[in-house]
Design a protein around this motif. Sequence first.
Motif, PDB file in Angstrom:
ATOM      1  N   CYS A   7       0.897  -1.170   0.210  1.00  0.00           N
ATOM      2  CA  CYS A   7      -0.057   0.117  -0.057  1.00  0.00           C
ATOM      3  C   CYS A   7       0.850   1.214  -0.082  1.00  0.00           C
ATOM      4  N   GLY A   8       1.101   1.750  -1.075  1.00  0.00           N
ATOM      5  CA  GLY A   8       1.825   2.901  -1.289  1.00  0.00           C
ATOM      6  C   GLY A   8       0.874   4.379  -1.137  1.00  0.00           C
ATOM      7  N   ASN A   9       1.426   5.443  -1.340  1.00  0.00           N
ATOM      8  CA  ASN A   9       0.726   6.905  -1.029  1.00  0.00           C
ATOM      9  C   ASN A   9      -0.452   6.950  -2.056  1.00  0.00           C
ATOM     10  N   SER A  10      -0.085   6.397  -3.428  1.00  0.00           N
ATOM     11  CA  SER A  10      -1.090   6.817  -4.417  1.00  0.00           C
ATOM     12  C   SER A  10      -1.872   5.214  -4.778  1.00  0.00           C
ATOM     13  N   PHE A  11      -1.234   4.380  -4.680  1.00  0.00           N
ATOM     14  CA  PHE A  11      -1.734   3.129  -5.428  1.00  0.00           C
ATOM     15  C   PHE A  11      -1.416   1.788  -4.381  1.00  0.00           C
ATOM     16  N   ILE A  12      -2.041   0.834  -4.588  1.00  0.00           N
ATOM     17  CA  ILE A  12      -2.025  -0.525  -3.826  1.00  0.00           C
ATOM     18  C   ILE A  12      -1.689  -1.579  -5.077  1.00  0.00           C
ATOM     19  N   LYS A  13      -0.514  -2.146  -4.926  1.00  0.00           N
ATOM     20  CA  LYS A  13       0.122  -2.975  -5.568  1.00  0.00           C
ATOM     21  C   LYS A  13      -0.366  -4.428  -4.935  1.00  0.00           C
ATOM     22  N   TRP A  14      -1.039  -5.393  -5.444  1.00  0.00           N
ATOM     23  CA  TRP A  14      -1.506  -6.447  -4.983  1.00  0.00           C
ATOM     24  C   TRP A  14      -1.198  -7.685  -5.881  1.00  0.00           C
ATOM     25  N   GLY A  28      -2.077  -6.918  -9.825  1.00  0.00           N
ATOM     26  CA  GLY A  28      -2.552  -5.820 -10.248  1.00  0.00           C
ATOM     27  C   GLY A  28      -2.273  -4.455  -9.487  1.00  0.00           C
ATOM     28  N   ILE A  29      -2.570  -3.327 -10.019  1.00  0.00           N
ATOM     29  CA  ILE A  29      -2.537  -2.226  -9.298  1.00  0.00           C
ATOM     30  C   ILE A  29      -3.807  -1.392  -9.478  1.00  0.00           C
ATOM     31  N   VAL A  30      -4.447  -1.091  -7.885  1.00  0.00           N
ATOM     32  CA  VAL A  30      -5.645  -0.120  -7.901  1.00  0.00           C
ATOM     33  C   VAL A  30      -5.314   0.976  -7.098  1.00  0.00           C
ATOM     34  N   PHE A 123      11.147   4.624  -7.474  1.00  0.00           N
ATOM     35  CA  PHE A 123      10.319   5.757  -8.123  1.00  0.00           C
ATOM     36  C   PHE A 123       8.844   5.447  -8.051  1.00  0.00           C
ATOM     37  N   GLY A 124       8.383   6.027  -6.776  1.00  0.00           N
ATOM     38  CA  GLY A 124       7.040   5.924  -6.657  1.00  0.00           C
ATOM     39  C   GLY A 124       6.590   7.295  -6.790  1.00  0.00           C
ATOM     40  N   THR A 125       5.365   7.592  -5.867  1.00  0.00           N
ATOM     41  CA  THR A 125       4.789   8.914  -5.535  1.00  0.00           C
ATOM     42  C   THR A 125       6.067   9.924  -4.867  1.00  0.00           C
ATOM     43  N   ALA A 126       6.875   9.368  -4.216  1.00  0.00           N
ATOM     44  CA  ALA A 126       8.091   9.952  -3.758  1.00  0.00           C
ATOM     45  C   ALA A 126       9.281   9.183  -4.487  1.00  0.00           C
ATOM     46  N   ALA A 127      10.218   9.630  -4.349  1.00  0.00           N
ATOM     47  CA  ALA A 127      11.632   8.922  -5.086  1.00  0.00           C
ATOM     48  C   ALA A 127      12.350   8.925  -3.807  1.00  0.00           C
ATOM     49  N   LYS A 128      13.028   7.575  -3.670  1.00  0.00           N
ATOM     50  CA  LYS A 128      13.793   7.371  -2.555  1.00  0.00           C
ATOM     51  C   LYS A 128      15.082   6.543  -2.683  1.00  0.00           C
ATOM     52  N   ALA A 129      15.971   6.698  -2.017  1.00  0.00           N
ATOM     53  CA  ALA A 129      17.358   5.977  -2.281  1.00  0.00           C
ATOM     54  C   ALA A 129      17.726   5.490  -0.907  1.00  0.00           C
ATOM     55  N   MET A 147       7.795  11.621  -9.902  1.00  0.00           N
ATOM     56  CA  MET A 147       7.241  12.218 -10.837  1.00  0.00           C
ATOM     57  C   MET A 147       5.721  12.687 -10.722  1.00  0.00           C
ATOM     58  N   PRO A 148       5.041  11.984  -9.947  1.00  0.00           N
ATOM     59  CA  PRO A 148       3.652  12.572  -9.806  1.00  0.00           C
ATOM     60  C   PRO A 148       3.438  13.914  -9.104  1.00  0.00           C
ATOM     61  N   LEU A 149       4.452  13.770  -8.147  1.00  0.00           N
ATOM     62  CA  LEU A 149       4.509  15.013  -7.061  1.00  0.00           C
ATOM     63  C   LEU A 149       4.960  16.377  -7.823  1.00  0.00           C
ATOM     64  N   THR A 217      13.343   0.256  -8.661  1.00  0.00           N
ATOM     65  CA  THR A 217      11.871  -0.287  -8.403  1.00  0.00           C
ATOM     66  C   THR A 217      11.008   0.746  -8.409  1.00  0.00           C
ATOM     67  N   GLY A 218       9.725   0.573  -8.292  1.00  0.00           N
ATOM     68  CA  GLY A 218       8.664   1.695  -8.116  1.00  0.00           C
ATOM     69  C   GLY A 218       8.241   1.846  -9.652  1.00  0.00           C
ATOM     70  N   GLY A 219       6.958   2.208  -9.883  1.00  0.00           N
ATOM     71  CA  GLY A 219       6.189   2.501 -11.061  1.00  0.00           C
ATOM     72  C   GLY A 219       7.026   3.218 -12.069  1.00  0.00           C
ATOM     73  N   ASP A 220       7.709   4.186 -11.688  1.00  0.00           N
ATOM     74  CA  ASP A 220       8.496   5.017 -12.663  1.00  0.00           C
ATOM     75  C   ASP A 220       9.836   4.748 -13.024  1.00  0.00           C
ATOM     76  N   ALA A 221      10.226   3.394 -12.514  1.00  0.00           N
ATOM     77  CA  ALA A 221      11.585   2.945 -12.820  1.00  0.00           C
ATOM     78  C   ALA A 221      12.042   3.038 -14.119  1.00  0.00           C
TER      79      ALA A 221
HETATM   80  N1  LIG Z   1      -0.157   0.306 -14.312  1.00  0.00           N
HETATM   81  C1  LIG Z   1       0.304   1.498 -13.517  1.00  0.00           C
HETATM   82  N2  LIG Z   1      -0.688   1.853 -12.422  1.00  0.00           N
HETATM   83  C2  LIG Z   1      -0.342   3.098 -11.857  1.00  0.00           C
HETATM   84  N3  LIG Z   1       0.614   3.784 -11.747  1.00  0.00           N
HETATM   85  C3  LIG Z   1       1.859   3.276 -12.586  1.00  0.00           C
HETATM   86  C4  LIG Z   1       1.353   2.184 -13.510  1.00  0.00           C
HETATM   87  N4  LIG Z   1       2.493   1.664 -14.384  1.00  0.00           N
HETATM   88  C5  LIG Z   1       3.589   2.846 -13.755  1.00  0.00           C
HETATM   89  N5  LIG Z   1       3.147   3.802 -13.064  1.00  0.00           N
HETATM   90  C6  LIG Z   1       3.591   4.879 -12.647  1.00  0.00           C
HETATM   91  O1  LIG Z   1       4.055   4.689 -11.264  1.00  0.00           O
HETATM   92  C7  LIG Z   1       3.693   5.814 -10.226  1.00  0.00           C
HETATM   93  C8  LIG Z   1       3.670   5.408  -9.165  1.00  0.00           C
HETATM   94  O2  LIG Z   1       4.308   4.566  -8.512  1.00  0.00           O
HETATM   95  P1  LIG Z   1       4.196   3.457  -7.516  1.00  0.00           P
HETATM   96  O3  LIG Z   1       3.084   2.860  -7.609  1.00  0.00           O
HETATM   97  O4  LIG Z   1       5.550   2.775  -7.248  1.00  0.00           O
HETATM   98  O5  LIG Z   1       3.933   4.727  -6.459  1.00  0.00           O
HETATM   99  P2  LIG Z   1       3.281   4.351  -4.688  1.00  0.00           P
HETATM  100  O6  LIG Z   1       3.716   3.174  -4.151  1.00  0.00           O
HETATM  101  O7  LIG Z   1       2.019   4.746  -4.806  1.00  0.00           O
HETATM  102  O8  LIG Z   1       4.272   5.603  -3.965  1.00  0.00           O
HETATM  103  P3  LIG Z   1       5.051   5.379  -2.852  1.00  0.00           P
HETATM  104  O9  LIG Z   1       5.952   4.098  -2.873  1.00  0.00           O
HETATM  105  O10 LIG Z   1       6.235   6.873  -3.074  1.00  0.00           O
HETATM  106  O11 LIG Z   1       4.323   5.504  -1.864  1.00  0.00           O
HETATM  107  C9  LIG Z   1       3.157   6.788 -10.961  1.00  0.00           C
HETATM  108  O12 LIG Z   1       3.839   7.903 -11.469  1.00  0.00           O
HETATM  109  C10 LIG Z   1       2.764   6.197 -12.215  1.00  0.00           C
HETATM  110  O13 LIG Z   1       3.037   7.121 -13.531  1.00  0.00           O
END
Ligand SMILES: Nc1ncnc2c1ncn2[C@@H]1O[C@H](COP(=O)(O)OP(=O)(O)OP(=O)(O)O)[C@@H](O)[C@H]1O
Length: 249
Positions: A7-14, A28-30, A123-129, A147-149, A217-221
């Motif tokens: 459970c990230g800040n914007s999305f839940i990966k399951w 998936g991602i929701v 690289f998610g909502t936040a970028a972290k190293a 990227m989203p922020l 790792t992360g959605g924007d990797a």
């Molecule tokens: N199928 C997808 N669904 C949603 N976002 C995606 C998808 N593929 C790539 N992305 C990109 O991934 C980014 C979100 O990354 P990620 O899901 O890792 O974030 P998060 O886990 O919610 O954030 P954080 O880890 O910082 O809390 C968005 O900028 C989006 O452009």
Amino acid sequence: MILELDCGNSFIKWRVIHAADAAITAGGIVDSDQALVAAIGALPALHLVGGRMVSVRSEEETTALCALLQQAFAIDVKVAQPVQEMAGVRNGYDDFQRLGMDRWLGALGAFHLAKAACLVIDFGTAAKADFVAADGEHLGGYICPGMPLMRSQLRTHTRRIRYDDASAERALSSLAPGRSTVEAVERGCVLMLQGFARTQIEQAKALWGDDFTIFLTGGDAPLVHEAVPQARIVPDLVFVGLAMACPLS
Ligand SMILES: Nc1ncnc2c1ncn2[C@@H]1O[C@H](COP(=O)(O)OP(=O)(O)OP(=O)(O)O)[C@@H](O)[C@H]1O
Ligand SMILES: CC(C)(CO)[C@@H](O)C(=O)NCCC(=O)O
Ligand SMILES: [K+]
């Protein structure tokens, strides 16, 4: 079958894995708890026996999601908790409980895979190293807007930056200097992420020479990979750490 959740800040990966061999059967991602329940509920031949979760959301949101999953699928979901040390990795924060659990599990997963010094860039909502030395010492890390922020800050605080998602995607076919607003912003932000990655790698080199593994790792990797081709993209790195932190049997 076991339900795994990040459970990230914007999305839940399951994902749903087999208990016996950890084979992934669905995933998936929701963007909401309700969408999660709907996506899992729609799976054919679902036999969940348990679940594990990492969450960077508030205690209340995390508890509410566990209750929802208990109600919908009759499973107990274990939530990964902060610890000072695990699997040979020592948490480097002054207060170990403050380190984001996604970062901690990413560090655990990376050290497990590399068995050597590693740099994890997410690289998610936040970028972290995060930096883990060869002896398992987590040295700490960095957090920046992802990227989203960056995008949404520019849109919110300027009057003339406006564009839709489709043109944003088209703009990233190249990183040449932008000739339109959407190109200038999208490409500029990607170059910021790439610069972040390169700077972390410079730091790792100063610490460890050439003796370290880089994980992305992360959605924007994928937006960053061409700038650091020597990095391994591991989209499920947090799940690797989650399995280590929450063994179910
Ligand atoms: N199928 C997808 N669904 C949603 N976002 C995606 C998808 N593929 C790539 N992305 C990109 O991934 C980014 C979100 O990354 P990620 O899901 O890792 O974030 P998060 O886990 O919610 O954030 P954080 O880890 O910082 O809390 C968005 O900028 C989006 O452009
Ligand atoms: C930095 C985020 C938001 C990235 O998901 C998460 O790891 C988090 O909430 N961390 C807590 C703050 C910290 O890690 O110092
Ligand atoms: K995340």
